[in-house]
Design a protein around this motif. Structure first.
Motif, PDB file in Angstrom:
ATOM      1  N   ALA A   1      35.245  14.010  56.832  1.00  0.00           N
ATOM      2  CA  ALA A   1      33.805  14.168  56.975  1.00  0.00           C
ATOM      3  C   ALA A   1      33.093  13.368  55.876  1.00  0.00           C
ATOM      4  O   ALA A   1      33.580  13.217  54.776  1.00  0.00           O
ATOM      5  CB  ALA A   1      33.426  15.632  56.885  1.00  0.00           C
ATOM      6  N   GLN A   2      31.914  12.888  56.225  1.00  0.00           N
ATOM      7  CA  GLN A   2      31.163  12.098  55.252  1.00  0.00           C
ATOM      8  C   GLN A   2      30.522  12.994  54.210  1.00  0.00           C
ATOM      9  O   GLN A   2      30.171  14.144  54.485  1.00  0.00           O
ATOM     10  CB  GLN A   2      30.085  11.294  55.985  1.00  0.00           C
ATOM     11  CG  GLN A   2      29.076  12.162  56.718  1.00  0.00           C
ATOM     12  CD  GLN A   2      28.275  11.386  57.757  1.00  0.00           C
ATOM     13  OE1 GLN A   2      28.792  10.469  58.376  1.00  0.00           O
ATOM     14  NE2 GLN A   2      27.025  11.751  57.950  1.00  0.00           N
ATOM     15  N   SER A   3      30.372  12.470  53.004  1.00  0.00           N
ATOM     16  CA  SER A   3      29.661  13.190  51.947  1.00  0.00           C
ATOM     17  C   SER A   3      29.032  12.180  51.010  1.00  0.00           C
ATOM     18  O   SER A   3      29.433  11.011  50.974  1.00  0.00           O
ATOM     19  CB  SER A   3      30.600  14.115  51.172  1.00  0.00           C
ATOM     20  OG  SER A   3      31.556  13.370  50.467  1.00  0.00           O
ATOM     21  N   VAL A   4      28.021  12.633  50.283  1.00  0.00           N
ATOM     22  CA  VAL A   4      27.289  11.760  49.372  1.00  0.00           C
ATOM     23  C   VAL A   4      27.154  12.458  48.032  1.00  0.00           C
ATOM     24  O   VAL A   4      26.788  13.636  47.979  1.00  0.00           O
ATOM     25  CB  VAL A   4      25.881  11.444  49.919  1.00  0.00           C
ATOM     26  CG1 VAL A   4      25.130  10.538  48.947  1.00  0.00           C
ATOM     27  CG2 VAL A   4      25.982  10.797  51.287  1.00  0.00           C
ATOM     28  N   THR A   5      27.418  11.723  46.958  1.00  0.00           N
ATOM     29  CA  THR A   5      27.257  12.253  45.612  1.00  0.00           C
ATOM     30  C   THR A   5      26.275  11.391  44.832  1.00  0.00           C
ATOM     31  O   THR A   5      26.497  10.190  44.671  1.00  0.00           O
ATOM     32  CB  THR A   5      28.599  12.282  44.860  1.00  0.00           C
ATOM     33  OG1 THR A   5      29.527  13.078  45.591  1.00  0.00           O
ATOM     34  CG2 THR A   5      28.414  12.883  43.467  1.00  0.00           C
ATOM     35  N   GLN A   6      25.204  12.005  44.407  1.00  0.00           N
ATOM     36  CA  GLN A   6      24.279  11.318  43.516  1.00  0.00           C
ATOM     37  C   GLN A   6      24.593  11.826  42.119  1.00  0.00           C
ATOM     38  O   GLN A   6      24.489  13.013  41.835  1.00  0.00           O
ATOM     39  CB  GLN A   6      22.837  11.597  43.929  1.00  0.00           C
ATOM     40  CG  GLN A   6      22.500  10.928  45.238  1.00  0.00           C
ATOM     41  CD  GLN A   6      21.043  11.068  45.614  1.00  0.00           C
ATOM     42  OE1 GLN A   6      20.712  11.659  46.645  1.00  0.00           O
ATOM     43  NE2 GLN A   6      20.144  10.511  44.816  1.00  0.00           N
TER      44      GLN A   6
END
Lengths: 115, 115
Positions: B1-6
């Motif tokens: 699954a896609q994920s984003v970390t800022q």
């Protein structure tokens, strides 16, 4: 060209009530997506409607529902409100299926407070 | 699954200084990448997007971002910021387009530009 319009901008409800939020997309846009924004969870996808059909759905309980009308206007409904439903609900429109353009045009949101 | 970390929740800078807002994503397939900006009490506005082609993408208001596939990053940069750039910035990813398209957003980076 008018932007995405969401009504109401602010509303207060109590636990157990239900709420309906409205979204008018940019003229000519046929896709409407809904997102929930909270300080803890950030922005989360609720669902996308295109040509009056739900095309995609996020991981929210069945209390969250929506629909789209023939003029592309959309409503979302939350039944049996819980405190955790307090959030900014953002509507976004796109000329075609959002996945075909990659760009969403957002409204200013409806801020729901559940007491 | 896609994920984003800022990687940074808050970035304070002085006016006219350069800024970089960092974003890393996780996905097993090709992706579309976006940066959106949210000014106080407003909805989100697209700054720039990467769908394919050149890895250096230029957006509005002097912002640019570089897609780095090997490092799975999409950092946002501006060489000289203004007070008016104070806002929250969101990185977002989608695993391609089509009917299963949905944006996954990072938690946001609050950029504060001080005089």
């Amino acid at each position: 060209k008018a932007g995405v319009t969401q009504t109401p901008r602010y509303l207060i409800k109590t636990r157990g009530q239900q709420v309906t939020l409205s979204c008018s997309p940019i003229s000519g846009h046929r896709s409407v997506s809904w997102y929930q924004q909270t300080p803890g969870q950030g922005l989360q996808f609720l669902f996308e409607y295109f040509s009056e059909t739900q095309r995609n759905k996020g991981n929210f309980p069945g209390r969250f529902s929506g629909r789209q009308f023939s003029n592309s206007r959309s409503e979302m409904n939350v039944s049996t409100l819980e405190l955790g439903d307090s959030a900014l609900y953002l509507c976004a429109s796109s000329p075609r299926l959002a996945g075909n353009t990659g760009e969403l045009f957002f409204g200013e949101g409806s801020r729901l407070t559940v007491l | 699954a896609q994920s984003v970390t800022q990687l940074d929740s808050q970035v304070p800078v002085f006016e006219e200084a350069p800024v970089e807002l960092r974003c890393n994503y996780s996905s097993s397939v090709s992706v579309y990448l976006f940066w959106y900006v949210q000014y106080p009490n407003q909805g989100l506005q697209l700054l720039l997007k990467y769908l394919s082609g050149s890895t250096l993408v230029k957006g509005i208001n002097g912002f640019e971002a570089e897609f780095n596939k090997s490092q799975t990053s999409f950092h946002l940069r501006k060489p000289s910021v203004h007070i008016s750039d104070t806002a929250e910035y969101f990185c977002a990813v989608s695993e391609g387009g089509g009917s299963n398209y949905k944006l996954t957003f990072g938690k946001g980076t609050l950029l504060t530009v001080n005089p």
